[in-house]
Design a protein around this motif. Structure first.
Motif, PDB file in Angstrom:
ATOM      1  N   UNK A 187       7.070  11.484  -6.252  1.00 25.52           N
ATOM      2  CA  UNK A 187       7.784  10.508  -5.414  1.00 25.52           C
ATOM      3  C   UNK A 187       7.081   9.157  -5.499  1.00 25.52           C
ATOM      4  N   UNK A 188       5.764   9.164  -5.477  1.00 21.06           N
ATOM      5  CA  UNK A 188       4.998   7.935  -5.639  1.00 21.06           C
ATOM      6  C   UNK A 188       5.328   7.262  -6.976  1.00 21.06           C
ATOM      7  N   UNK A 189       5.503   8.058  -8.004  1.00 16.71           N
ATOM      8  CA  UNK A 189       5.853   7.503  -9.318  1.00 16.71           C
ATOM      9  C   UNK A 189       7.205   6.800  -9.289  1.00 16.71           C
ATOM     10  N   UNK A 190       8.118   7.281  -8.467  1.00 18.40           N
ATOM     11  CA  UNK A 190       9.415   6.612  -8.327  1.00 18.40           C
ATOM     12  C   UNK A 190       9.241   5.228  -7.708  1.00 18.40           C
ATOM     13  N   UNK A 193       0.866  -1.179   0.000  1.00 20.51           N
ATOM     14  CA  UNK A 193       0.000   0.000   0.000  1.00 20.51           C
ATOM     15  C   UNK A 193       0.902   1.229   0.000  1.00 20.51           C
ATOM     16  N   UNK A 194       0.714   2.073  -0.975  1.00 17.36           N
ATOM     17  CA  UNK A 194       1.482   3.315  -1.090  1.00 17.36           C
ATOM     18  C   UNK A 194       0.529   4.451  -0.749  1.00 17.36           C
ATOM     19  N   UNK A 195       0.859   5.183   0.309  1.00 14.39           N
ATOM     20  CA  UNK A 195      -0.005   6.276   0.754  1.00 14.39           C
ATOM     21  C   UNK A 195       0.819   7.555   0.755  1.00 14.39           C
ATOM     22  N   UNK A 222      -2.869  -5.047   2.829  1.00 13.89           N
ATOM     23  CA  UNK A 222      -1.506  -4.966   2.307  1.00 13.89           C
ATOM     24  C   UNK A 222      -0.533  -5.577   3.308  1.00 13.89           C
ATOM     25  N   UNK A 223       0.573  -6.077   2.783  1.00 13.75           N
ATOM     26  CA  UNK A 223       1.597  -6.683   3.633  1.00 13.75           C
ATOM     27  C   UNK A 223       2.639  -5.671   4.097  1.00 13.75           C
ATOM     28  N   UNK A 224       2.845  -4.625   3.294  1.00 16.15           N
ATOM     29  CA  UNK A 224       3.820  -3.575   3.592  1.00 16.15           C
ATOM     30  C   UNK A 224       3.213  -2.239   3.196  1.00 16.15           C
ATOM     31  N   UNK A 225       3.492  -1.215   3.983  1.00  9.36           N
ATOM     32  CA  UNK A 225       3.059   0.148   3.666  1.00  9.36           C
ATOM     33  C   UNK A 225       4.265   1.003   3.292  1.00  9.36           C
ATOM     34  N   UNK A 226       4.095   1.837   2.295  1.00  8.15           N
ATOM     35  CA  UNK A 226       5.055   2.891   1.984  1.00  8.15           C
ATOM     36  C   UNK A 226       4.303   4.197   2.165  1.00  8.15           C
ATOM     37  N   UNK A 227       4.793   5.037   3.072  1.00  7.86           N
ATOM     38  CA  UNK A 227       4.130   6.305   3.380  1.00  7.86           C
ATOM     39  C   UNK A 227       5.031   7.459   2.960  1.00  7.86           C
TER      40      UNK A 227
END
Length: 130
Positions: free
Chosen positions: A16-19, A5-7, A54-59
C-alpha cells in the motif's frame, strides 16, 4: 524537511505504501517512509511525530487501524488514513479510521487506496502553495 510523512503500522503494509510512493515519485514533493506501529512502538511514534517537520501525514494501517488516529492526536497537521484490507474485507480498518472523536479528524480514503492518499496529500500541499 519533507513534505509528506508516510507511516505504516507493519511491514506487511508495504504494498500500500508503494501505491503512495508511485504517485509521489512523479511529482516534486518529498516524502519519508517509516514502519512504526502505534501498538508495538508507541514511544518511537511519539518521537517521530514530535520531531518530524512533514506538512502532511499519510498513515497506513489495518485491523484496528489505530495509527491514523494516534498520529492525529499528536499533531495539528493533516492526517490521511489508508485502511488496509487485512481482515473483514478492510471494513474494520475503514470504520476505525473514519469514526474519529471530535477534534481529532482523519481524512480517510478507500480501503487499500494508497494512490488516492497521495493525490489528497498533493491537493493539501497545493493549498499552501508548497
Amino acid at each position: 524537511m519533507v513534505d509528506i510523512a508516510i507511516v505504516m503500522g507493519s511491514e506487511s503494509d508495504r504494498s500500500i505504501s508503494n501505491r503512495v510512493t508511485n504517485v509521489l515519485d512523479n511529482t516534486d514533493y518529498s516524502y519519508d517512509v517509516q514502519v512504526i506501529s502505534a501498538h508495538r512502538n508507541p514511544d518511537e511514534l511519539d518521537e517521530y511525530v514530535g520531531q518530524d517537520d512533514a506538512l502532511v501525514y499519510i498513515a497506513i494501517a489495518g485491523l484496528s487501524a489505530a495509527l491514523p488516529g494516534v498520529i492525529a492526536s499528536k499533531t495539528g497537521k493533516p492526517v490521511i488514513g489508508v485502511p488496509v484490507g487485512a481482515k473483514l474485507g478492510g471494513l474494520d480498518a475503514l470504520l476505525s479510521t473514519a469514526q474519529m472523536p471530535p477534534g481529532v479528524p482523519v481524512a480517510t480514503v478507500g480501503i487499500d487506496n494508497g494512490a488516492n492518499a497521495a493525490h489528497m496529500a498533493i491537493r493539501i500541499l497545493k493549498l499552501k502553495g508548497e
